[in-house]
Design a protein around this motif. Structure first.
Motif, PDB file in Angstrom:
ATOM      1  N   ARG A   1     -14.313  -1.949   7.080  1.00 31.99           N
ATOM      2  CA  ARG A   1     -15.465  -2.200   6.203  1.00 31.99           C
ATOM      3  C   ARG A   1     -16.041  -3.614   6.381  1.00 31.99           C
ATOM      4  NH1 ARG A   1     -15.622  -6.321   1.905  1.00 31.99           N
ATOM      5  NH2 ARG A   1     -13.974  -7.518   2.903  1.00 31.99           N
ATOM      6  N   LYS A   2     -17.339  -3.695   6.114  1.00 34.22           N
ATOM      7  CA  LYS A   2     -18.018  -4.991   6.083  1.00 34.22           C
ATOM      8  C   LYS A   2     -18.834  -5.034   4.798  1.00 34.22           C
ATOM      9  CE  LYS A   2     -18.607  -6.013  11.013  1.00 34.22           C
ATOM     10  NZ  LYS A   2     -18.613  -4.836  11.896  1.00 34.22           N
ATOM     11  N   ALA A   3     -19.342  -6.228   4.486  1.00 38.41           N
ATOM     12  CA  ALA A   3     -20.186  -6.361   3.297  1.00 38.41           C
ATOM     13  C   ALA A   3     -21.336  -5.373   3.369  1.00 38.41           C
ATOM     14  CB  ALA A   3     -20.716  -7.784   3.192  1.00 38.41           C
ATOM     15  N   GLY A   4     -21.628  -4.700   2.260  1.00 39.76           N
ATOM     16  CA  GLY A   4     -22.747  -3.766   2.216  1.00 39.76           C
ATOM     17  C   GLY A   4     -22.347  -2.308   2.368  1.00 39.76           C
ATOM     18  N   HIS A   5     -21.152  -2.065   2.902  1.00 41.95           N
ATOM     19  CA  HIS A   5     -20.713  -0.681   3.120  1.00 41.95           C
ATOM     20  C   HIS A   5     -20.346   0.030   1.817  1.00 41.95           C
ATOM     21  CE1 HIS A   5     -19.560  -1.444   7.573  1.00 41.95           C
ATOM     22  NE2 HIS A   5     -20.698  -0.793   7.504  1.00 41.95           N
ATOM     23  N   PHE A   6     -20.401   1.368   1.866  1.00 41.39           N
ATOM     24  CA  PHE A   6     -19.975   2.150   0.705  1.00 41.39           C
ATOM     25  C   PHE A   6     -19.007   3.250   1.131  1.00 41.39           C
ATOM     26  CE2 PHE A   6     -23.709   4.424   2.260  1.00 41.39           C
ATOM     27  CZ  PHE A   6     -23.389   5.762   2.080  1.00 41.39           C
ATOM     28  N   VAL A   7     -18.390   3.902   0.148  1.00 43.35           N
ATOM     29  CA  VAL A   7     -17.531   5.061   0.430  1.00 43.35           C
ATOM     30  C   VAL A   7     -18.016   6.242  -0.401  1.00 43.35           C
ATOM     31  CG1 VAL A   7     -15.396   3.834   1.058  1.00 43.35           C
ATOM     32  CG2 VAL A   7     -15.879   4.313  -1.361  1.00 43.35           C
TER      33      VAL A   7
ATOM     34  N   VAL B   1     -13.987   8.769   1.847  1.00 48.32           N
ATOM     35  CA  VAL B   1     -14.362   8.584   3.256  1.00 48.32           C
ATOM     36  C   VAL B   1     -15.316   7.404   3.401  1.00 48.32           C
ATOM     37  CG1 VAL B   1     -16.263  10.263   3.207  1.00 48.32           C
ATOM     38  CG2 VAL B   1     -15.133   9.756   5.378  1.00 48.32           C
ATOM     39  N   GLY B   2     -15.144   6.680   4.494  1.00 43.40           N
ATOM     40  CA  GLY B   2     -16.004   5.539   4.743  1.00 43.40           C
ATOM     41  C   GLY B   2     -15.419   4.676   5.844  1.00 43.40           C
ATOM     42  N   PRO B   3     -15.897   3.483   6.046  1.00 47.40           N
ATOM     43  CA  PRO B   3     -17.036   2.899   5.345  1.00 47.40           C
ATOM     44  C   PRO B   3     -18.356   3.464   5.866  1.00 47.40           C
ATOM     45  CG  PRO B   3     -16.218   1.367   7.011  1.00 47.40           C
ATOM     46  CD  PRO B   3     -15.338   2.579   7.065  1.00 47.40           C
TER      47      PRO B   3
END
Lengths: 278, 493
Positions: free
Chosen positions: A30-36, A88-90
Motif C-alpha cells: 500500500r501507498k498513501a491514497g490507496h483503499f481496500v 482486498v487491496g490495495p
C-alpha cells in the motif's frame, strides 16, 4: 490462506472506530491514497475503506470506520482476535507525492484518517504541511496527535467551538491562504465539505486534490457504480481515482449519486438493529 | 492421466463395442429420430424464481438423442470445438448407457463440462459442424444437451470418479483470474504435475461464471463442483488477491513462480457517454448482475442492496442483456424491456436466450437507440429519450448498420436502465507490468499460436486478449496457453 484478524480495536467515539487488521501483503504494497474493499461476514456487502496507515513489522493495516450502515455496524461488533471475512487491496491510484512546497491539508470527520498517510508522505517528501482538521464538535476530532506529528502546523476547527477554533473548515483554510503562499491543497471528508473546499481554493487558484469515497461493488473497475463526472468526462473512482482534481469534479452529481441507495440503506440498518441483540 | 484414460474410458472408434453399436442401428433409422427437446421449467413459474430454466435430458432421452449420432469416420463436429472434445466418443458412450465413461471422456478435454454443456453457443460451434447441419440439412445432434447430461449424471450419481492427483514436478506457475480461461489453464497444467496457484480478485472463485451468468442459466453450485474437482487435482486458489495490486510480478518471482497466465477478463463496463447517463437508476449490466449473482442482492441472506422498479429497460442485444432483462423480471419488473438498435436478425444473443426471454414476457423494442436520459430533481432516472432506427447497408461486422430515422424520437417512462453494450479489458495487469505489450483496445498482445505475450514467461488468454467473447473460447485459450507454457518451461528446465 489469508485471514484478516483484528489485532487491535480502539473506539474513538460512539460512532468512530479504529481497527488494526492483519494483512501483510496489503501492508507491504500500500501507498498513501490507496483503499481496500471489505466484507464483514459471509452475508456482507462489499464496501470501500481508505487505508489510514500500515505497520510493516506487524504486517497490519489500519482502517477508521464511521458507523453509518449495516456493514459498519457489523464491523463495530467485532472484537480483537475476530476476523473480517474478506478484504482486498490495495486499490486505486496512489497519491502523487512529490516536493511541491507548501501543502494545505483539510480533513473533515473520519476523512482525517485517510488524510493522515498523505500528509505523512508529503512531509517526508520535504513539503511544509499545514493541516486543518474539522468536526462538528470536540468528541468527533480524531487522530489529533498523529496528525500533529506529521504537520508543520495543525489547526483544529469545530462547528460548535467546543474545541480549537469555532467555525467551518473553509474558514480555517481561508485564513491560511491569506496568510501564506499555498502550492497545493488536499481535501478529504464528506462530499459537501470537499465541494466547498474546492470552491474556496478555486477562488485563489490553488491546485486542489479531493479523495472521493463513493458507492462501489467490486472496487476493481468492473461495476461502474462509482462513476463520477470529472472535467465533463465519466471516470471510475476505483481505478481512475480515488483522487481527482477537485476543481473538475462534478460534486452536485456526486452528492445525488451518494444518496441513490439511502432509503435501501436506512431500511436495511433498521432491520439489522431491530433483529440484532446488542 | 493416461492410466485414468485406459481404466475408465474406451474411446477408440474401432473398439468392438463401438463397431457393434454402429451396426445395431441403421443410419437411416438414426437420422429418422427427431432431435431431443430440452425440458424447461414453466415460463410463468420460472419468471418468479432463480431455478435453472433448463431441466436436463432424462437417461432415455439422452440415449435416444445419442443414437442420432452417426459416429462419423471423420467427425466434423470436433473441428467446431475450441477445446477439441472427442465428441463421438462421449456421445457413443451415452448411447451404450456408459454414462460415467462418457463423463470421464469429456473431462479428458475440458475442465468444465457441466458449464460448457449449459452456456456454450453450440449452435455456432460443434453443432454447426455436425453432419446433420452440414450435409443432411437437418437439426444437428444436440451435443450441448448431451454434454450437460453426462456431466450432470456423474455429479448426481454419487459415483463420480475421484480425480487422481498427479505426481508433482515441483514447478510453480501462477494464474491471474479464476474465470473460464484461468480454470481451463489450471486444469491442464495440474495434470502435468505443475504446482498451480490461481489468484482471484473477488472473494469467490469462478470469475464471470459467478458474477456474470445468472443462476437460472448456470447455478453456482455447478461451478463450485467443477472448482472442487480442480482443488482435488491439487490446484490452489487464493481469493481476494490481485496480481499487479496485492502482489507484484517481482514478488511472484521471489515466491518461486516460474511463469504467469493472465486471464483477468474484460471486466470494465462500457457506457454510451450520452447525456444523463450518471443519473441514479442507471447502471452497468456488470453492476446489476454482480449485485444479484455474486452478492445475492434481493434475497434475504444478503446485505447487498439492489435498486428495483416496475419498468426496467436494458440497453443491448447480447447474452448479457438477456441475462439482465430476465433477472429484472425475476426481481419483479412488470415491464422488462430490451432496447436494441438493430433487429432480431442481428441480435448477438443466443437464440435460446432470446426465446426464453420472450416466453418469460420480456418486451423487445428493437430498432431503438437511447440518446438521452432524463431525471428528476433528486437525480433519479425518469425517462429515456429514444431515437427510432432503421437498417442501412452492412457494416464491418457484416450486419446491417442501424441509421437514425430523422425526427424519430420517443420518450419512455422507466424506473431503471441497465446498460449492457459490452465490456473492455481489465487494465490492472497491463498497467502494472512494465514492457507488457497491449493493443489500442487495451487487450494484451499475444502470439495467437501459443498465447505468449511480449514477456516470455507471461502468457495470456480469454477476454483480456479477445476483449469480450465466450466462455468456451476463453477455455480454448487457457488450454492452448497451458500447452505452450508447458513446452516453454520444459525447454527452459
Amino acid at each position: 490462506m489469508m485471514t484478516h484478524k483484528i489485532i487491535k480495536r480502539e473506539l474513538f467515539s460512539s460512532h468512530v472506530l479504529k481497527l488494526e487488521i492483519e494483512a501483510p501483503r496489503i501492508a507491504k504494497a500500500r501507498k498513501a491514497g490507496h483503499f481496500v474493499m471489505v466484507r464483514a461476514d459471509r452475508k456482507g456487502e462489499r464496501i470501500p475503506l481508505t487505508i489510514a496507515g500500515a505497520n510493516l513489522e506487524k504486517g497490519t493495516i489500519t482502517l477508521v470506520i464511521q458507523k453509518v450502515g449495516v456493514t459498519s455496524a457489523k464491523l463495530f461488533e467485532l472484537k480483537e482476535g475476530d476476523s473480517i471475512a474478506d478484504m482486498v487491496g490495495p486499490l486505486g491510484k496512489a497519491t502523487d507525492v512529490s516536493h511541491k512546497g507548501t501543502i494545505l491539508a483539510a480533513g473533515g470527520g473520519v476523512g482525517v484518517a485517510p488524510l493522515l498517510p498523505i500528509i505523512e508522505a508529503m512531509k517526508k517528501a520535504g513539503n511544509r504541511v499545514v493541516t486543518i482538521i474539522a468536526a462538528r464538535s470536540k468528541d468527533l476530532i480524531i487522530l489529533e496527535d498523529q496528525v500533529r506529528q506529521h504537520s508543520d502546523e495543525l489547526i483544529i476547527m469545530t462547528d460548535d467551538g467546543s474545541y480549537g477554533e469555532k467555525g467551518l473548515v473553509t474558514e480555517g483554510m481561508e485564513k491560511v491562504i491569506q496568510r501564506e503562499n499555498i502550492d497545493e491543497a488536499v481535501t478529504i471528508g464528506p462530499a459537501v465539505m470537499m465541494k466547498f473546499c474546492a470552491l474556496l481554493t478555486q477562488k485563489y487558484n490553488i491546485p486542489t486534490v479531493a479523495s472521493l469515497n463513493t458507492i462501489m461493488v467490486d472496487g476493481t473497475g468492473m461495476c461502474g457504480a462509482c462513476r463520477v463526472t470529472v472535467n465533463g468526462k465519466t471516470r471510475f473512482v476505483c481505478v481512475d481515482g480515488p483522487e481527482f482534481n477537485a476543481h473538475q469534479v462534478n460534486f452536485e452529481e456526486l452528492l445525488l449519486r451518494l444518496n441513490g441507495f439511502k432509503k435501501l440503506e436506512q431500511d436495511a440498518l433498521n432491520t439489522f438493529n431491530s433483529t440484532h441483540k446488542k | 492421466m493416461s492410466d485414468v484414460k485406459e481404466k475408465y474410458t474406451s474411446i477408440g472408434r474401432e473398439d468392438a463395442w463401438r463397431q457393434e453399436l454402429r451396426k445395431n442401428v441403421k443410419a437411416k433409422e438414426r437420422t429418422a429420430i427427431p432431435r431431443a427437446k430440452m425440458p424447461e421449467l414453466d415460463a410463468v413459474y420460472r419468471a418468479g424464481s432463480y431455478d435453472e430454466v433448463n431441466v436436463g435430458l432424462s437417461s432415455e432421452e439422452a440415449q435416444k438423442e445419442a443414437a442420432r449420432c452417426l459416429d462419423c469416420a471423420n467427425p466434423t463436429c470436433m473441428s467446431g470445438c475450441p477445446v477439441q472434445i472427442d465428441i463421438p466418443s462421449f456421445v457413443k458412450n451415452i448411447e451404450a448407457g456408459e454414462f460415467l465413461k462418457a463423463a470421464v471422456t469429456l473431462k479428458l478435454y475440458s475442465s468444465l463440462p457441466a458449464v460448457c454443456g449449459r452456456v456454450c453457443p453450440q449452435e455456432k460451434q460443434c453443432e454447426a459442424q455436425c453432419i446433420y447441419t452440414q450435409k443432411l440439412k437437418k437439426e444437428p445432434v444436440a451435443i450441448g444437451h448431451l454434454e450437460r447430461f453426462a456431466a450432470d449424471y456423474e455429479r448426481n450419481s454419487g459415483q463420480a470418479i475421484e480425480p487422481i492427483k498427479p505426481a508433482s514436478n515441483g514447478i510453480k506457475v501462477a494464474v491471474a483470474g479464476s474465470g473460464p480461461a484461468g480454470l481451463a489453464f489450471a486444469g491442464e497444467m495440474v495434470k502435468w504435475g505443475y504446482d498451480v496457484t490461481v489468484f482471484e480478485a473477488l472473494h469467490e472463485i469462478g470469475g464471470v461464471l459467478k458474477y456474470g451468468i445468472p443462476e437460472f442459466r448456470l447455478p453456482n453450485s455447478i461451478v463450485d463442483f467443477e472448482i472442487d474437482n480442480l482443488k482435488k487435482l491439487g490446484v490452489n486458489f487464493v481469493a481476494n488477491c490481485i496480481i499487479g495490486k496485492t502482489i507484484s510480478l517481482e514478488v511472484l518471482k521471489e515466491e518461486g513462480y516460474q511463469a504467469l497466465f493472465v486471464a483477468s477478463g474484460a471486466g470494465l463496463p462500457r457506457f454510451m457517454n450520452i447525456d444523463g447517463e450518471n443519473l441514479v437508476g442507471i447502471m452497468s449490466a456488470n453492476e446489476y448482475l454482480t449485485r444479484i449473482n455474486l452478492m445475492g442482492a434481493g434475497r434475504e441472506v444478503s446485505d447487498t442492496p439492489v435498486l428495483s422498479g416496475k419498468t426496467v429497460a436494458v440497453i443491448g442485444g447480447g447474452n448479457t442483456a438477456m441475462d439482465s432483462v430476465r433477472t429484472a423480471r425475476r426481481l419483479g419488473a412488470s415491464n422488462a424491456i430490451i432496447i436494441y438498435r438493430r433487429s432480431f436478425e442481428e441480435m448477438p444473443a443466443r437464440m435460446e436466450e432470446i426465446n426464453h426471454a420472450k416466453e418469460e414476457g420480456i418486451q423487445f423494442m428493437n430498432l431503438y437507440n437511447p440518446v438521452q436520459y432524463l431525471g428528476d430533481e433528486f437525480g433519479q432516472l425518469k425517462q429515456i429519450k429514444l431515437q427510432r432506427m432503421e437498417l442501412g447497408e452492412p457494416d464491418a461486422s457484416g450486419r446491417r448498420k442501424p441509421v437514425p430515422v430523422k425526427d424519430g424520437f420517443e420518450l419512455l417512462d422507466v424506473d431503471l436502465a441497465i446498460v449492457a453494450i459490452g465490456v473492455s479489458p481489465n487494465p490492472i495487469i497491463p498497467q502494472a507490468v512494465d514492457g507488457l505489450q497491449t493493443t489500442n483496445w487495451g487487450t494484451i498482445e499475444v502470439n495467437r499460436d501459443n498465447m505468449q505475450s511480449s514477456i516470455p514467461e507471461i502468457f495470456a488468454g480469454g477476454d483480456i486478449v479477445r476483449g469480450g467473447a465466450t466462455v468456451i473460447l476463453a477455455m480454448g485459450d487457457g488450454k492452448k496457453a497451458a500447452n505452450s507454457m508447458h513446452e516453454y518451461l520444459q525447454k527452459k528446465a
